[in-house]
Design a protein around this motif. Structure first.
Motif: not given
Length: 277
Positions: A240, A243-246, A249, A270, A273-274, A277
């Motif tokens: 995560k 995956a959430t590195h700008p 993304m 992709k 990133r979720y 959650e």
């Protein structure tokens, strides 16, 4: 005459020594100048060649280039093209390969290229111990990957092969793949922090773990279930984080926009990133 000859000989030896000393000094100066050059120039504008799908062993290298903001040519080939190109990639006859901007120098082997790009982008630890831990994890990840492909490979019956791999992924059954994933997860718990696989800094270990764990959960390897990573919280946290590195993304969002959609394998990268959650 003897004295004259001795003086001439002495002067000649002195001249030769001075010339050698001058040459050594020039070589040292050249080496020092090379050290002053930005490391990133070594791989800038190089060409990375790998299959179009799945992202596989080249994806961590691509992400390292992008996070490091180093321009490169992302040359993706089909399996049909590979049949023609294979003989030209010497001596290993494997991809990925990295062709430097001179068009002549070619570097092979995925982890070698990843380390090289990592060093040029600041994603390989300068600390000796952290570097060793990084290499240790890279090798362990490769061990799990080799195991995931080897399990059941001798079985000609598709259902039996799938079942063998599913069993190997079961922690309840003490499966070999599950044991490997648990070892990776424990390693991160011991040596990583805040989602990072090694210490609390960004490294190629983070990128490689993200890519390979996403590949394993993509069902690219027949029989390994898509939820294989669910019980390994430290691996999932690292996935995560990457995956959430700008930049990461933006990479997958732009891939989706350019192609109309993402290939089914890329969606697992992709969608990391979720996670959680």
């Amino acid at each position: 005459k003897i004295l004259h000859f001795s003086l001439v000989s002495h002067n000649a030896c002195t001249l030769i020594q001075n010339m050698a000393s001058t040459q050594e000094e020039e070589e040292k100066d050249a080496q020092q100048q090379a050290l002053l050059l930005p490391t990133s120039t070594v791989v800038s504008n190089s060409t990375l060649t790998y299959f179009q799908y799945p992202p596989g062993r080249a994806e961590a290298i691509r992400l390292a280039f992008k996070i490091g903001k180093i321009a490169f040519n992302d040359h993706r080939i089909t399996f049909g093209e590979w049949k023609t190109l294979k003989s030209t990639f010497k001596p290993w006859h494997h991809v990925p390969v990295l062709t430097l901007s001179d068009g002549v120098t070619v570097i092979g082997q995925a982890r070698t290229i990843l380390r090289m790009v990592g060093k040029c982008t600041g994603l390989y630890p300068s600390d000796v111990m952290l570097g060793a831990r990084c290499d240790e994890l890279l090798d362990a990840i490769d061990d799990v990957h080799m195991k995931s492909k080897a399990v059941g490979s001798h079985l000609t019956n598709v259902d039996e092969r799938r079942q063998a791999r599913a069993d190997a992924c079961s922690s309840e059954k003490g499966g070999s793949i599950a044991l490997g994933l648990a070892a990776l997860d424990d390693f991160i718990a011991q040596h990583g922090q805040n989602g990072h696989a090694i210490g609390k800094i960004w490294t190629i270990a983070d990128l490689n773990l993200f890519c390979m764990a996403s590949l394993w959960s993509s069902e690219f390897i027949d029989g390994i279930p898509h939820n294989v990573m669910n019980e390994y919280s430290n691996i999932q946290a690292c996935r995560k984080m990457v995956a959430t590195h700008p930049t990461v993304m933006e990479h997958y969002d732009s891939r989706e926009e350019e192609n109309g959609n993402l290939h089914e394998f890329e969606t697992h990268y992709k969608n990391a990133r979720y996670l959680l959650e």
